[in-house]
Design a protein around this motif. Structure first.
Motif, PDB file in Angstrom:
ATOM      1  N   VAL A  14       0.840  -1.206   0.000  1.00 48.62           N
ATOM      2  CA  VAL A  14       0.000   0.000   0.000  1.00 48.62           C
ATOM      3  C   VAL A  14       0.871   1.251   0.000  1.00 48.62           C
ATOM      4  N   THR A  15       1.879   1.264   0.873  1.00 52.44           N
ATOM      5  CA  THR A  15       2.759   2.429   0.962  1.00 52.44           C
ATOM      6  C   THR A  15       3.513   2.662  -0.336  1.00 52.44           C
ATOM      7  N   LEU A  54       2.437   6.298  -7.207  1.00 52.85           N
ATOM      8  CA  LEU A  54       1.379   7.103  -7.831  1.00 52.85           C
ATOM      9  C   LEU A  54       1.640   8.602  -7.651  1.00 52.85           C
ATOM     10  N   LEU A  55       2.236   8.964  -6.531  1.00 47.93           N
ATOM     11  CA  LEU A  55       2.561  10.371  -6.278  1.00 47.93           C
ATOM     12  C   LEU A  55       3.881  10.779  -6.928  1.00 47.93           C
ATOM     13  N   GLY A  81       4.226   5.113   7.857  1.00 49.01           N
ATOM     14  CA  GLY A  81       3.035   4.629   7.156  1.00 49.01           C
ATOM     15  C   GLY A  81       2.983   3.122   7.061  1.00 49.01           C
ATOM     16  N   THR A  82       4.091   2.513   6.633  1.00 47.32           N
ATOM     17  CA  THR A  82       4.138   1.059   6.491  1.00 47.32           C
ATOM     18  C   THR A  82       3.954   0.362   7.830  1.00 47.32           C
ATOM     19  N   ILE A 132       2.738   1.673  -3.397  1.00 51.07           N
ATOM     20  CA  ILE A 132       1.832   2.090  -4.475  1.00 51.07           C
ATOM     21  C   ILE A 132       1.512   3.576  -4.366  1.00 51.07           C
ATOM     22  N   VAL A 133       1.269   4.042  -3.142  1.00 50.11           N
ATOM     23  CA  VAL A 133       0.984   5.467  -2.939  1.00 50.11           C
ATOM     24  C   VAL A 133       2.173   6.317  -3.374  1.00 50.11           C
ATOM     25  N   LEU A 134       3.384   5.899  -2.989  1.00 44.52           N
ATOM     26  CA  LEU A 134       4.580   6.667  -3.336  1.00 44.52           C
ATOM     27  C   LEU A 134       4.826   6.688  -4.841  1.00 44.52           C
TER      28      LEU A 134
END
Length: 264
Positions: A110-111, A117-118, A232-233, A113-115
């Motif tokens: 999750v972490t 995408l950003l 976050g992780t 993927i967010v990084l």
């Protein structure tokens, strides 16, 4: 056959070999104090040398390939190793290695993927593998502690939990305090580490970049990203591990799995 790489490797080992002097000092102190850790120190040094040497050549191969499949294989391998290690810490939790592995996988994925995408990190082996290794390592620590602490707290307060269940509470309602306590204890070291970054703790990644000639501001920016992703992780992985543990701590009829809380 080109043996140039071997010459470079041997030349680069001069400083690591010289640094064994401090290990010899530690072994001497262990012997004098009769700690009996000399053999374990030798084994640890040999194992770290072997593992790091192998991973160095593996990473070189992966970086040259620049292949998505290589990234995923390396990532899953790290998750499996760290999940196994975290499961060993919480050995009395049923299927602890599975719970730890799935929690680490979910939290780090999750972490990451967010990084991505950003656009914080490009999806290349040179970035993804080292960064994911840092996240997975941090998640391993908190997940193992969370699982072990939750199981131990429920065992200690078994009567209170069973009373709450008898009064109609769900497993989550009956163990909400134990869950909170285990999460706080597991996450506190990560948060404390973030508080002293740059004051007491000088991060290795930032120091290494500065030593290589990278701008201090760029090194600080990268270290801030690493600190943020660690928090976050760790949070996601530890929370998920509590949800997965309930399945093995309680029956479908909302009763405690007594055998889980017997062994020590």
């Amino acid at each position: 056959m080109d043996w140039e790489w071997l010459k470079e490797f041997a030349k680069g080992m001069i400083k690591p070999v010289a640094s064994l002097a401090v290990v010899l000092m530690a072994m001497t102190l262990s012997y004098i104090q009769k700690l009996g850790l000399e053999g374990e120190m030798i084994y640890s040094i040999f194992r770290s040398f072997l593992q790091l040497s192998i991973i160095g050549f593996v990473l070189r191969f992966i970086f040259n390939q620049n292949n998505t499949i290589c990234i995923l294989v390396a990532y899953l391998f790290m998750v499996c190793v760290e999940g196994y290690t975290a499961g060993q810490r919480a050995k009395h939790v049923p299927c602890g290695k599975y719970v730890a592995g799935m929690s680490i996988l979910a939290g780090s994925a999750v972490t990451m993927i967010v990084l991505i995408l950003l656009n914080v990190f490009p999806f290349t082996p040179r970035y993804i593998i080292p960064v994911s290794g840092m996240m997975i390592g941090t998640a391993m620590k908190v997940t193992g502690v969370t699982m072990k602490r939750l199981r131990d707290d429920i065992k200690i307060q078994k009567t209170l939990v069973e009373t709450a269940l008898a009064l109609g509470a769900t497993p989550r309602q009956a163990t909400i305090q134990q869950v909170k306590r285990s999460l706080v204890i597991a996450l506190s070291p990560i948060l404390d580490k973030a508080k002293v970054l740059g004051l007491v703790s000088i991060p290795g990644a930032m120091t290494g970049l500065i030593m290589e000639g990278t701008s201090p501001l760029e090194a600080v920016q990268l270290q801030l990203v690493i600190a943020n992703m660690s928090i976050g992780t760790s949070t996601v992985s530890s929370i998920i591990s509590t949800y997965l543990c309930w399945r093995y701590f309680f029956t479908k009829a909302y009763q405690l799995q007594t055998e889980v809380f017997v062994l020590d």
